[in-house]
Design an enzyme around this catalytic site. Structure first.
Site, PDB file in Angstrom:
ATOM      1  N   SER A   1     -28.059   7.896 -37.465  1.00 19.54           N
ATOM      2  CA  SER A   1     -26.905   7.472 -36.673  1.00 19.54           C
ATOM      3  C   SER A   1     -27.404   6.719 -35.449  1.00 19.54           C
ATOM      4  O   SER A   1     -28.583   6.823 -35.089  1.00 19.54           O
ATOM      5  CB  SER A   1     -26.071   8.690 -36.258  1.00 19.54           C
ATOM      6  OG  SER A   1     -26.892   9.687 -35.707  1.00 19.54           O
TER       7      SER A   1
ATOM      8  N   GLU B   1     -26.306   5.329 -31.364  1.00 25.45           N
ATOM      9  CA  GLU B   1     -25.404   5.540 -30.227  1.00 25.45           C
ATOM     10  C   GLU B   1     -25.317   4.271 -29.374  1.00 25.45           C
ATOM     11  O   GLU B   1     -26.319   3.605 -29.143  1.00 25.45           O
ATOM     12  CB  GLU B   1     -25.980   6.697 -29.390  1.00 25.45           C
ATOM     13  CG  GLU B   1     -25.184   7.010 -28.158  1.00 25.45           C
ATOM     14  CD  GLU B   1     -25.692   8.291 -27.487  1.00 25.45           C
ATOM     15  OE1 GLU B   1     -25.952   9.298 -28.188  1.00 25.45           O
ATOM     16  OE2 GLU B   1     -25.821   8.268 -26.254  1.00 25.45           O
TER      17      GLU B   1
ATOM     18  N   ASP C   1     -21.245  15.354 -17.039  1.00 24.45           N
ATOM     19  CA  ASP C   1     -21.693  15.591 -15.661  1.00 24.45           C
ATOM     20  C   ASP C   1     -20.666  14.967 -14.731  1.00 24.45           C
ATOM     21  O   ASP C   1     -20.249  13.831 -14.944  1.00 24.45           O
ATOM     22  CB  ASP C   1     -23.059  14.937 -15.427  1.00 24.45           C
ATOM     23  CG  ASP C   1     -24.136  15.608 -16.261  1.00 24.45           C
ATOM     24  OD1 ASP C   1     -24.303  16.831 -16.146  1.00 24.45           O
ATOM     25  OD2 ASP C   1     -24.788  14.895 -17.050  1.00 24.45           O
TER      26      ASP C   1
ATOM     27  N   PHE D   1     -34.191   7.923 -16.414  1.00 19.07           N
ATOM     28  CA  PHE D   1     -33.422   8.797 -17.323  1.00 19.07           C
ATOM     29  C   PHE D   1     -34.104  10.156 -17.446  1.00 19.07           C
ATOM     30  O   PHE D   1     -33.452  11.197 -17.463  1.00 19.07           O
ATOM     31  CB  PHE D   1     -33.360   8.210 -18.733  1.00 19.07           C
ATOM     32  CG  PHE D   1     -32.418   7.044 -18.887  1.00 19.07           C
ATOM     33  CD1 PHE D   1     -31.429   6.784 -17.958  1.00 19.07           C
ATOM     34  CD2 PHE D   1     -32.524   6.202 -19.982  1.00 19.07           C
ATOM     35  CE1 PHE D   1     -30.563   5.713 -18.112  1.00 19.07           C
ATOM     36  CE2 PHE D   1     -31.671   5.123 -20.147  1.00 19.07           C
ATOM     37  CZ  PHE D   1     -30.693   4.877 -19.213  1.00 19.07           C
TER      38      PHE D   1
ATOM     39  N   HIS E   1     -31.165  10.321 -34.745  1.00 18.53           N
ATOM     40  CA  HIS E   1     -30.059   9.693 -34.004  1.00 18.53           C
ATOM     41  C   HIS E   1     -30.697   8.763 -32.981  1.00 18.53           C
ATOM     42  O   HIS E   1     -31.414   9.224 -32.083  1.00 18.53           O
ATOM     43  CB  HIS E   1     -29.236  10.784 -33.312  1.00 18.53           C
ATOM     44  CG  HIS E   1     -28.123  10.268 -32.455  1.00 18.53           C
ATOM     45  ND1 HIS E   1     -26.896   9.885 -32.966  1.00 18.53           N
ATOM     46  CD2 HIS E   1     -28.040  10.059 -31.119  1.00 18.53           C
ATOM     47  CE1 HIS E   1     -26.106   9.472 -31.984  1.00 18.53           C
ATOM     48  NE2 HIS E   1     -26.783   9.575 -30.843  1.00 18.53           N
TER      49      HIS E   1
HETATM   50  P1  FAD Z   1     -23.249  22.610 -22.037  1.00 18.46           P
HETATM   51  O1  FAD Z   1     -23.637  22.907 -23.411  1.00 18.46           O
HETATM   52  O2  FAD Z   1     -21.945  23.148 -21.537  1.00 18.46           O
HETATM   53  O3  FAD Z   1     -24.436  23.101 -21.086  1.00 18.46           O
HETATM   54  C1  FAD Z   1     -24.548  22.639 -19.760  1.00 18.46           C
HETATM   55  C2  FAD Z   1     -25.388  23.596 -18.941  1.00 18.46           C
HETATM   56  O4  FAD Z   1     -24.637  24.782 -18.662  1.00 18.46           O
HETATM   57  C3  FAD Z   1     -26.671  24.092 -19.603  1.00 18.46           C
HETATM   58  O5  FAD Z   1     -27.646  24.225 -18.603  1.00 18.46           O
HETATM   59  C4  FAD Z   1     -26.297  25.450 -20.178  1.00 18.46           C
HETATM   60  O6  FAD Z   1     -27.404  26.310 -20.300  1.00 18.46           O
HETATM   61  C5  FAD Z   1     -25.331  25.933 -19.116  1.00 18.46           C
HETATM   62  N1  FAD Z   1     -24.295  26.832 -19.583  1.00 18.46           N
HETATM   63  C6  FAD Z   1     -23.570  26.761 -20.711  1.00 18.46           C
HETATM   64  N2  FAD Z   1     -22.664  27.761 -20.754  1.00 18.46           N
HETATM   65  C7  FAD Z   1     -22.811  28.460 -19.617  1.00 18.46           C
HETATM   66  C8  FAD Z   1     -22.151  29.613 -19.052  1.00 18.46           C
HETATM   67  N3  FAD Z   1     -21.146  30.221 -19.678  1.00 18.46           N
HETATM   68  N4  FAD Z   1     -22.561  30.058 -17.842  1.00 18.46           N
HETATM   69  C9  FAD Z   1     -23.579  29.432 -17.181  1.00 18.46           C
HETATM   70  N5  FAD Z   1     -24.236  28.358 -17.661  1.00 18.46           N
HETATM   71  C10 FAD Z   1     -23.851  27.895 -18.857  1.00 18.46           C
HETATM   72  N6  FAD Z   1     -22.950  12.756 -20.950  1.00 18.46           N
HETATM   73  C11 FAD Z   1     -21.834  12.011 -20.697  1.00 18.46           C
HETATM   74  O7  FAD Z   1     -21.306  12.045 -19.587  1.00 18.46           O
HETATM   75  N7  FAD Z   1     -21.294  11.188 -21.646  1.00 18.46           N
HETATM   76  C12 FAD Z   1     -21.817  11.121 -22.905  1.00 18.46           C
HETATM   77  O8  FAD Z   1     -21.302  10.386 -23.748  1.00 18.46           O
HETATM   78  C13 FAD Z   1     -22.972  11.915 -23.204  1.00 18.46           C
HETATM   79  N8  FAD Z   1     -23.518  11.916 -24.441  1.00 18.46           N
HETATM   80  C14 FAD Z   1     -24.590  12.755 -24.722  1.00 18.46           C
HETATM   81  C15 FAD Z   1     -25.081  12.804 -26.016  1.00 18.46           C
HETATM   82  C16 FAD Z   1     -26.147  13.637 -26.331  1.00 18.46           C
HETATM   83  C17 FAD Z   1     -26.642  13.675 -27.757  1.00 18.46           C
HETATM   84  C18 FAD Z   1     -26.746  14.434 -25.323  1.00 18.46           C
HETATM   85  C19 FAD Z   1     -27.936  15.310 -25.648  1.00 18.46           C
HETATM   86  C20 FAD Z   1     -26.269  14.378 -24.042  1.00 18.46           C
HETATM   87  C21 FAD Z   1     -25.174  13.559 -23.714  1.00 18.46           C
HETATM   88  N9  FAD Z   1     -24.622  13.526 -22.429  1.00 18.46           N
HETATM   89  C22 FAD Z   1     -23.510  12.734 -22.169  1.00 18.46           C
HETATM   90  C23 FAD Z   1     -25.211  14.297 -21.352  1.00 18.46           C
HETATM   91  C24 FAD Z   1     -24.529  15.676 -21.196  1.00 18.46           C
HETATM   92  O9  FAD Z   1     -23.171  15.506 -20.871  1.00 18.46           O
HETATM   93  C25 FAD Z   1     -25.253  16.407 -20.063  1.00 18.46           C
HETATM   94  O10 FAD Z   1     -26.545  16.767 -20.482  1.00 18.46           O
HETATM   95  C26 FAD Z   1     -24.511  17.588 -19.463  1.00 18.46           C
HETATM   96  O11 FAD Z   1     -25.189  17.951 -18.267  1.00 18.46           O
HETATM   97  C27 FAD Z   1     -24.459  18.812 -20.352  1.00 18.46           C
HETATM   98  O12 FAD Z   1     -23.607  18.663 -21.394  1.00 18.46           O
HETATM   99  P2  FAD Z   1     -23.600  19.766 -22.586  1.00 18.46           P
HETATM  100  O13 FAD Z   1     -22.501  19.382 -23.487  1.00 18.46           O
HETATM  101  O14 FAD Z   1     -24.948  19.910 -23.134  1.00 18.46           O
HETATM  102  O15 FAD Z   1     -23.187  21.046 -21.733  1.00 18.46           O
END
Ligand code: FAD
Length: 280
Positions: free
Chosen positions: A4, A6, A98, A205, A255
Site C-alpha cells: 500500500s 500513503e 496529535d 520527522f 506500506h
Molecule cells: P494511540 O494508539 O491512542 O496512542 C497514543 C499514545 O497514547 C501512545 O503513547 C499510547 O501508549 C498512549 N495511550 C494509549 N491509550 C492510553 C491510555 N488509556 N492511557 C494512557 N496512555 C494511553 N497523524 C495524523 O495527524 N494524521 C495522519 O494521517 C496520521 N497517519 C499516521 C499513519 C501511521 C501508519 C502512523 C504510524 C502514524 C500516523 N499519524 C498520523 C501519527 C499519529 O497520529 C501519532 O503518532 C499520534 O501521536 C498517536 O496516534 P495513535 O493512533 O497511535 O494513538
C-alpha cells in the site's frame, strides 16, 4: 503480500495534478489501497476528503482515509464516517492524531482504541480498520509495556490490521511481532517504509516521531551534504535491504510512505521485484 502507499493531501491545484500523476504511476505496484493522511484539528480535513474521493472514484484502487479523533466530537466523526460510506469507501486508518500546538481541548475520544470502538459501534463491519503500531514505541508512551497494552486495546476494539511507524532496525519489528504473538495478537502488522531522499526532513520527522535513525546511518547520511544523488542511492540500498529482510522474516506486506513522490517507492519496489526469492 499486501502493498500500500500513503499520500498527504496536496495544498495547491498544481500539487493535486502532480499527485494524480503520481498515483497513476504507482498503480504499477498493484497496491491493495492508497491511503491519505488527515490533520487533527481541521488543518487538512477538506483536502483529505477531496483527495480520498478522487482516488476512490478515478484510480481503480481502493482509497483508505486516515481519520484522527483528537480534538473532535462523536458527532463530527459520525458525519465523516457517513460521508465516506456514501462514497463507497470500505477502508479506514484510525488514529488518535496529535493536537496542533495551542489547541488544548482533546475532544471526546482521547485514544485511538476509543475511535476504533466508536467506528465499530456506528458502522459495524462496513470498514476494514487499520491502526498504528510502534515497534520502537510511541514517544509519549509511559513504558514499552504500556504501549503494547495500548496497541492490544486497539486490536480488541476491532482493528483488522496495523501499519507501523517507520523504522530502520529490523530487530525492533521482529521483537514487536513476538510480543504481539505472546499477547495473542494475530492481525497483520505491515511495516511502514520511509524511503530516504532528504536527510534534513527525515531527521526532523524522526525527532518528532521517535523513529530512530541508527547512528551509523546518520553519520553516513551527513557525509552526503548537497550530493542528493549519492544520498538517494545510499537510501535505496539501505531501505531496499530493509524491505528484503522484513519480507524474508515474514512481514505480511509493505506500506510505503510515498511523501507524494513516485520514484523512491517505485525504485524500492522494482528492487524487490528483481529478487526471485520473494513471492509477489
Ligand atoms: P494511540 O494508539 O491512542 O496512542 C497514543 C499514545 O497514547 C501512545 O503513547 C499510547 O501508549 C498512549 N495511550 C494509549 N491509550 C492510553 C491510555 N488509556 N492511557 C494512557 N496512555 C494511553 N497523524 C495524523 O495527524 N494524521 C495522519 O494521517 C496520521 N497517519 C499516521 C499513519 C501511521 C501508519 C502512523 C504510524 C502514524 C500516523 N499519524 C498520523 C501519527 C499519529 O497520529 C501519532 O503518532 C499520534 O501521536 C498517536 O496516534 P495513535 O493512533 O497511535 O494513538
Amino acid at each position: 503480500m499486501q502493498i500500500s502507499c500513503e499520500f498527504f493531501p496536496p495544498k495547491t491545484d498544481d500539487g493535486a495534478a502532480k499527485l494524480r500523476a503520481n498515483w497513476q504511476a504507482l498503480k504499477a505496484i498493484n497496491p491493495a489501497y492508497f491511503s491519505v493522511t488527515y490533520g487533527a484539528g481541521g488543518s487538512t480535513q477538506e483536502r483529505s476528503f477531496s483527495t480520498v474521493s478522487e482516488i476512490q472514484r478515478d484510480s481503480g484502487v481502493p482509497a483508505a482515509p486516515h481519520l484522527s479523533c483528537i480534538g473532535s466530537t462523536r458527532k463530527h466523526i459520525r458525519t465523516i464516517l457517513g460521508d465516506y460510506k456514501t462514497q463507497g469507501i470500505h477502508r479506514i486508518v484510525a488514529l488518535r492524531g496529535d493536537l496542533p500546538s495551542g489547541m488544548g481541548d482533546p475532544g471526546e475520544l482521547r485514544y485511538a482504541n476509543e475511535l476504533v470502538e466508536f467506528i465499530r459501534s456506528e458502522t459495524g463491519h462496513w470498514f476494514h480498520i487499520e491502526v498504528a503500531a510502534y515497534p520502537e514505541f510511541h514517544p509519549q508512551a509511559a513504558s514499552a509495556k504500556a504501549d503494547l497494552a495500548a496497541f492490544q486495546r486497539k486490536v480488541e476494539a476491532g482493528a483488522d490490521g496495523a501499519i507501523t511507524q517507520y523504522f530502520y532496525n529490523v530487530d525492533s519489528y521482529l521483537r514487536f511481532m513476538n510480543d504481539c504473538l505472546d499477547r495473542g495478537i494475530h492481525i497483520p502488522i505491515v511495516p511502514g517504509i520511509m524511503p530516504i531522499t532528504n536527510y534534513t526532513q527525515l531527521a526532523r520527522f524522526s525527532d518528532a516521531s521517535g523513529a530512530e535513525i541508527p547512528r551509523w546511518m546518520r553519520k553516513r547520511l551527513e557525509t552526503f551534504g548537497d550530493d542528493m544523488e549519492g544520498l538517494r542511492s545510499f537510501g535505496l540500498d539501505v531501505v531496499g535491504e530493509l524491505c528484503q529482510q522484513l519480507l524474508e522474516a515474514g512481514a505480511p506486506g509493505l506500506h510505503f510512505y510515498s511523501m507524494n513522490q513516485v520514484e523512491p517507492t517505485l525504485s524500492l519496489w522494482r528492487g524487490l521485484n528483481l529478487r526471485q526469492d520473494i513471492e509477489m
